[in-house]
Design a protein around this motif. Structure first.
Motif, PDB file in Angstrom:
ATOM      1  N   ILE A   1      16.695-102.373  12.441  1.00 32.65           N
ATOM      2  CA  ILE A   1      18.032-101.812  12.572  1.00 32.65           C
ATOM      3  C   ILE A   1      17.933-100.313  12.851  1.00 32.65           C
ATOM      4  CG2 ILE A   1      20.240-101.500  11.418  1.00 32.65           C
ATOM      5  CD1 ILE A   1      19.421-103.820   9.580  1.00 32.65           C
ATOM      6  N   ARG A   2      18.706 -99.848  13.766  1.00 31.46           N
ATOM      7  CA  ARG A   2      18.727 -98.415  14.066  1.00 31.46           C
ATOM      8  C   ARG A   2      20.165 -97.923  14.040  1.00 31.46           C
ATOM      9  NH1 ARG A   2      14.455 -98.805  12.809  1.00 31.46           N
ATOM     10  NH2 ARG A   2      12.504 -98.219  13.804  1.00 31.46           N
ATOM     11  N   VAL A   3      20.368 -96.789  13.406  1.00 26.56           N
ATOM     12  CA  VAL A   3      21.711 -96.218  13.379  1.00 26.56           C
ATOM     13  C   VAL A   3      21.829 -95.168  14.460  1.00 26.56           C
ATOM     14  CG1 VAL A   3      22.209 -96.648  10.971  1.00 26.56           C
ATOM     15  CG2 VAL A   3      20.883 -94.632  11.614  1.00 26.56           C
ATOM     16  N   GLN A   4      22.988 -94.978  14.960  1.00 26.46           N
ATOM     17  CA  GLN A   4      23.218 -94.014  16.022  1.00 26.46           C
ATOM     18  C   GLN A   4      24.334 -93.070  15.586  1.00 26.46           C
ATOM     19  OE1 GLN A   4      21.688 -93.385  18.941  1.00 26.46           O
ATOM     20  NE2 GLN A   4      23.072 -91.633  19.042  1.00 26.46           N
ATOM     21  N   PHE A   5      23.995 -91.814  15.304  1.00 28.16           N
ATOM     22  CA  PHE A   5      24.980 -90.859  14.841  1.00 28.16           C
ATOM     23  C   PHE A   5      25.367 -89.863  15.934  1.00 28.16           C
ATOM     24  CE2 PHE A   5      22.194 -91.289  10.897  1.00 28.16           C
ATOM     25  CZ  PHE A   5      22.875 -92.409  10.463  1.00 28.16           C
TER      26      PHE A   5
ATOM     27  N   ARG B   1      39.352 -87.417  12.115  1.00 29.11           N
ATOM     28  CA  ARG B   1      39.710 -86.055  11.768  1.00 29.11           C
ATOM     29  C   ARG B   1      40.560 -85.973  10.502  1.00 29.11           C
ATOM     30  NH1 ARG B   1      36.391 -82.763  14.137  1.00 29.11           N
ATOM     31  NH2 ARG B   1      37.896 -81.081  14.345  1.00 29.11           N
ATOM     32  N   THR B   2      40.840 -87.082   9.880  1.00 31.78           N
ATOM     33  CA  THR B   2      41.630 -87.049   8.656  1.00 31.78           C
ATOM     34  C   THR B   2      40.698 -86.976   7.456  1.00 31.78           C
ATOM     35  OG1 THR B   2      41.662 -89.432   8.302  1.00 31.78           O
ATOM     36  CG2 THR B   2      43.344 -88.514   9.761  1.00 31.78           C
ATOM     37  N   LEU B   3      41.289 -86.794   6.279  1.00 27.84           N
ATOM     38  CA  LEU B   3      40.496 -86.711   5.068  1.00 27.84           C
ATOM     39  C   LEU B   3      40.496 -88.027   4.295  1.00 27.84           C
ATOM     40  CD1 LEU B   3      41.653 -83.196   3.799  1.00 27.84           C
ATOM     41  CD2 LEU B   3      39.805 -83.771   5.373  1.00 27.84           C
ATOM     42  N   ALA B   4      41.136 -89.045   4.823  1.00 29.75           N
ATOM     43  CA  ALA B   4      41.262 -90.304   4.091  1.00 29.75           C
ATOM     44  C   ALA B   4      39.941 -91.061   4.055  1.00 29.75           C
ATOM     45  CB  ALA B   4      42.330 -91.168   4.743  1.00 29.75           C
ATOM     46  N   ALA B   5      39.763 -91.858   3.001  1.00 25.69           N
ATOM     47  CA  ALA B   5      38.601 -92.732   2.911  1.00 25.69           C
ATOM     48  C   ALA B   5      38.920 -94.040   3.623  1.00 25.69           C
ATOM     49  CB  ALA B   5      38.265 -92.980   1.449  1.00 25.69           C
ATOM     50  N   SER B   6      37.893 -94.853   3.805  1.00 27.23           N
ATOM     51  CA  SER B   6      38.110 -96.124   4.479  1.00 27.23           C
ATOM     52  C   SER B   6      38.851 -97.093   3.562  1.00 27.23           C
ATOM     53  CB  SER B   6      36.761 -96.728   4.872  1.00 27.23           C
ATOM     54  OG  SER B   6      36.014 -97.042   3.708  1.00 27.23           O
TER      55      SER B   6
ATOM     56  N   GLY C   1      34.591 -83.875  -2.690  1.00 29.32           N
ATOM     57  CA  GLY C   1      35.536 -84.981  -2.819  1.00 29.32           C
ATOM     58  C   GLY C   1      36.476 -85.157  -1.651  1.00 29.32           C
ATOM     59  N   VAL C   2      36.238 -84.453  -0.560  1.00 27.66           N
ATOM     60  CA  VAL C   2      37.170 -84.493   0.567  1.00 27.66           C
ATOM     61  C   VAL C   2      36.874 -85.651   1.502  1.00 27.66           C
ATOM     62  CG1 VAL C   2      37.948 -83.245   2.605  1.00 27.66           C
ATOM     63  CG2 VAL C   2      37.647 -82.034   0.453  1.00 27.66           C
ATOM     64  N   LEU C   3      35.596 -85.918   1.759  1.00 30.14           N
ATOM     65  CA  LEU C   3      35.219 -86.936   2.727  1.00 30.14           C
ATOM     66  C   LEU C   3      34.382 -88.024   2.068  1.00 30.14           C
ATOM     67  CD1 LEU C   3      34.143 -84.596   5.678  1.00 30.14           C
ATOM     68  CD2 LEU C   3      36.313 -85.811   5.435  1.00 30.14           C
ATOM     69  N   GLU C   4      34.569 -89.243   2.506  1.00 30.69           N
ATOM     70  CA  GLU C   4      33.718 -90.342   2.051  1.00 30.69           C
ATOM     71  C   GLU C   4      32.298 -90.098   2.547  1.00 30.69           C
ATOM     72  OE1 GLU C   4      35.216 -94.124   3.216  1.00 30.69           O
ATOM     73  OE2 GLU C   4      33.444 -95.215   2.535  1.00 30.69           O
ATOM     74  N   ASN C   5      31.329 -90.360   1.699  1.00 33.32           N
ATOM     75  CA  ASN C   5      29.944 -90.062   2.035  1.00 33.32           C
ATOM     76  C   ASN C   5      29.335 -91.170   2.898  1.00 33.32           C
ATOM     77  OD1 ASN C   5      27.429 -88.954   2.195  1.00 33.32           O
ATOM     78  ND2 ASN C   5      26.866 -89.356   0.055  1.00 33.32           N
ATOM     79  N   THR C   6      29.665 -91.147   4.156  1.00 35.26           N
ATOM     80  CA  THR C   6      29.062 -92.058   5.130  1.00 35.26           C
ATOM     81  C   THR C   6      28.288 -91.211   6.144  1.00 35.26           C
ATOM     82  OG1 THR C   6      30.942 -91.951   6.645  1.00 35.26           O
ATOM     83  CG2 THR C   6      31.042 -93.607   4.903  1.00 35.26           C
ATOM     84  N   PRO C   7      27.345 -91.808   6.861  1.00 34.39           N
ATOM     85  CA  PRO C   7      26.626 -91.024   7.878  1.00 34.39           C
ATOM     86  C   PRO C   7      27.563 -90.380   8.889  1.00 34.39           C
ATOM     87  CG  PRO C   7      25.483 -93.086   7.467  1.00 34.39           C
ATOM     88  CD  PRO C   7      26.785 -93.159   6.698  1.00 34.39           C
ATOM     89  N   GLU C   8      28.594 -91.089   9.291  1.00 37.92           N
ATOM     90  CA  GLU C   8      29.522 -90.532  10.281  1.00 37.92           C
ATOM     91  C   GLU C   8      30.274 -89.337   9.732  1.00 37.92           C
ATOM     92  OE1 GLU C   8      29.339 -93.688   9.386  1.00 37.92           O
ATOM     93  OE2 GLU C   8      28.433 -94.599  11.178  1.00 37.92           O
ATOM     94  N   ARG C   9      30.757 -89.481   8.497  1.00 39.84           N
ATOM     95  CA  ARG C   9      31.503 -88.376   7.879  1.00 39.84           C
ATOM     96  C   ARG C   9      30.601 -87.173   7.624  1.00 39.84           C
ATOM     97  NH1 ARG C   9      36.734 -88.156   8.764  1.00 39.84           N
ATOM     98  NH2 ARG C   9      38.016 -89.388   7.371  1.00 39.84           N
ATOM     99  N   MET C  10      29.381 -87.428   7.185  1.00 33.81           N
ATOM    100  CA  MET C  10      28.460 -86.316   6.946  1.00 33.81           C
ATOM    101  C   MET C  10      28.133 -85.588   8.251  1.00 33.81           C
ATOM    102  SD  MET C  10      24.810 -86.323   4.910  1.00 33.81           S
ATOM    103  CE  MET C  10      25.531 -86.508   3.281  1.00 33.81           C
TER     104      MET C  10
ATOM    105  N   ILE D   1      21.656 -82.787  13.972  1.00 31.39           N
ATOM    106  CA  ILE D   1      22.553 -83.200  12.880  1.00 31.39           C
ATOM    107  C   ILE D   1      22.240 -84.631  12.454  1.00 31.39           C
ATOM    108  CG2 ILE D   1      24.948 -83.611  12.247  1.00 31.39           C
ATOM    109  CD1 ILE D   1      25.754 -81.341  14.091  1.00 31.39           C
ATOM    110  N   ASP D   2      21.944 -85.496  13.431  1.00 28.49           N
ATOM    111  CA  ASP D   2      21.557 -86.876  13.109  1.00 28.49           C
ATOM    112  C   ASP D   2      20.371 -86.892  12.155  1.00 28.49           C
ATOM    113  OD1 ASP D   2      23.529 -87.739  14.775  1.00 28.49           O
ATOM    114  OD2 ASP D   2      22.187 -88.258  16.437  1.00 28.49           O
ATOM    115  N   ALA D   3      19.381 -86.039  12.440  1.00 34.30           N
ATOM    116  CA  ALA D   3      18.178 -85.995  11.605  1.00 34.30           C
ATOM    117  C   ALA D   3      18.520 -85.480  10.204  1.00 34.30           C
ATOM    118  CB  ALA D   3      17.127 -85.111  12.264  1.00 34.30           C
ATOM    119  N   LEU D   4      19.334 -84.444  10.129  1.00 36.82           N
ATOM    120  CA  LEU D   4      19.738 -83.921   8.817  1.00 36.82           C
ATOM    121  C   LEU D   4      20.503 -84.971   8.021  1.00 36.82           C
ATOM    122  CD1 LEU D   4      20.861 -80.284   9.738  1.00 36.82           C
ATOM    123  CD2 LEU D   4      19.046 -80.905   8.131  1.00 36.82           C
ATOM    124  N   VAL D   5      21.380 -85.685   8.685  1.00 32.10           N
ATOM    125  CA  VAL D   5      22.152 -86.734   8.018  1.00 32.10           C
ATOM    126  C   VAL D   5      21.216 -87.827   7.498  1.00 32.10           C
ATOM    127  CG1 VAL D   5      23.828 -88.587   8.378  1.00 32.10           C
ATOM    128  CG2 VAL D   5      24.282 -86.304   9.286  1.00 32.10           C
ATOM    129  N   ALA D   6      20.253 -88.232   8.320  1.00 30.36           N
ATOM    130  CA  ALA D   6      19.311 -89.274   7.889  1.00 30.36           C
ATOM    131  C   ALA D   6      18.546 -88.826   6.647  1.00 30.36           C
ATOM    132  CB  ALA D   6      18.348 -89.600   9.028  1.00 30.36           C
TER     133      ALA D   6
END
Length: 431
Positions: free
Chosen positions: A281-285, A299-304, A373-382, A420-425
């Motif tokens: 599996i490979r992720v693509q950020f 662009r919103t602050l809401a969680a999923s 506490g503003v953004l859900e901690n997902t790779p995309e959000r990070m 940024i992808d590398a930092l997120v990983a």
């Protein structure tokens, strides 16, 4: 003239009826609009302190409602009883005026004092109760230090030591998410390093100010495992409204496991540690696709929706290593973390960095939120946060001072999407 007054009174009555109906609908039938039982509702108490505060509030509501009904009834009776019933009544001489009734006045003063006493007794009782942990429970209590920064929270466990990067031992430290055992009273010492903040967890307790150069504290207890939302409740600058944190209450056994893991240094994600099936599996950020229909706007602050449906389950899921980890990408991210001077503001115990300007990131991959506490901690959000922190939290020090020299506005370094992808990983691997 009489007809005009009649029409005016009719309009007033219909207007009052419409206003009352709208208010009643908003208070009872439109819960979704007012969100009376949302994640930061004080109407849902999950701890003894919050319940004591809510019960006191309701006593005040009952007393004031009683006064409102009595005064309103007397006023309505007087208006109906003594209204002008004819044109002759409107032009009649006023009746003889009285100068008060001592019996009625003394009775009203006595009734007012009695109603104030009804409020005062539980008020004093709850001030005493909520001030500090009851003596009977102090032996079982634990202690946490909470420090407010513009705009995030640092949590410290003074009685739980960990190895420091510089040698020796120090208290366990985490950022923006504090974990406590359910059923255990917790004394939280409140401090601030800059301006006045306020610590508030609506469903557990609230609120007490964090004042410069003054020690303060509160106590709370979660009666059962759960995921609770906290918020700074004192205006503290541009991003005050999004200075949030979380309280995660676990069963005592789960708390001990979490505590033991948090004391350990940062995890090293190596190729050998990754399951063979995950390597497929490979992720693509690098590029963020447009949000799918029904998903969260990027662009919103809401969680999923999945996160909001069961935040505690989402938190538990974050404690395990991610599927599809790329060891080479993680290693690249760790190197960038040093080269881009992230280590000057953040600490990753066991790896690089001894900074204290920003949150401790030793186990940031196991947290459910980022950016206080503003953004859900997902790779995309990070990815979005690292790419444009000023958008999500205006005035933050990561951008103003880290990315940009605030004295001359000069950009200090650039990060492309692949970096940024590398930092997120790397950061997501820190479980």
């Amino acid at each position: 003239m009489t007809r005009t007054r009649f029409v005016s009174r009719s309009l007033s009555r219909w207007s009052a009826l419409a206003l009352a109906s709208t208010t009643l609908a908003l208070l009872t039938g439109c819960e979704k609009i007012l969100n009376l039982k949302g994640p930061q509702s004080t109407m849902v108490a999950d701890g003894p302190v919050a319940r004591a505060q809510w019960d006191l509030f309701m006593v005040t509501v009952y007393v004031t409602m009683f006064i409102f009904v009595i005064v309103g009834a007397v006023l309505a009776y007087a208006q109906i009883k003594f209204r002008a019933k004819s044109d002759a009544d409107e032009h009649a001489e006023p009746p003889p005026q009285g100068h008060g009734n001592p019996f009625v006045e003394i009775a009203l003063i006595g009734a007012s004092v009695a109603l104030l006493v009804i409020i005062a007794i539980p008020t004093l009782k709850n001030i005493w109760y909520t001030h500090d942990i009851p003596e009977a429970e102090k032996a079982n209590a634990m202690e946490i230090n909470a420090t407010g920064y513009q705009w995030w929270f640092r949590f410290e466990y003074p009685n739980d030591k960990m190895a420091l990067p510089t040698g020796g031992e120090g208290p366990l430290v985490t950022g923006n998410e504090v974990v406590i055992p359910a059923g255990v009273p917790v004394r939280i010492n409140l401090r601030t390093v800059d301006v006045i903040h306020s610590f508030w967890v609506p469903k557990l307790a609230g609120k007490v100010d964090m004042i410069p150069n003054r020690g303060n504290f509160l106590w709370l207890k979660a009666e059962k495992p759960g995921y609770f939302y906290g918020q700074c409740a004192e205006y503290c600058g541009a991003s005050h409204a999004i200075m949030r944190f979380r309280v995660i209450a676990l069963s005592p056994s789960d708390y001990v496991k979490w505590l033991d893991h948090q004391k350990s240094p940062a995890r090293n994600a190596t190729a050998a540690a990754i399951r063979a099936e995950d390597e497929k599996i490979r992720v693509q950020f690098a590029s963020l696709p447009a949000p799918a229909a029904g998903s969260v706007d990027s662009r919103t602050l809401a969680a999923s929706g999945n996160f909001d449906a069961d935040p505690l389950a989402a938190w538990k899921h974050k404690q395990s290593p991610n599927a599809g980890e790329n060891a080479a990408l993680i290693a690249q991210g760790r190197k960038l973390f040093q080269e881009k001077t992230c280590i000057s503001c953040h600490t990753v115990r066991g790896h690089e960095g001894i900074g204290i300007t920003g949150p401790d990131l030793t186990h940031v991959g196991s947290r459910t939120t980022i950016a206080a506490g503003v953004l859900e901690n997902t790779p995309e959000r990070m990815h979005q946060w690292i790419k444009d922190p000023e958008y999500f939290k205006p005035g933050n020090k990561m951008f103003n001072g880290g990315y940009v020299d605030v004295t001359n506005g000069k950009r200090l370094f650039e990060l492309n999407d692949k970096e940024i992808d590398a930092l997120v990983a790397y950061l997501q691997s820190l479980k």
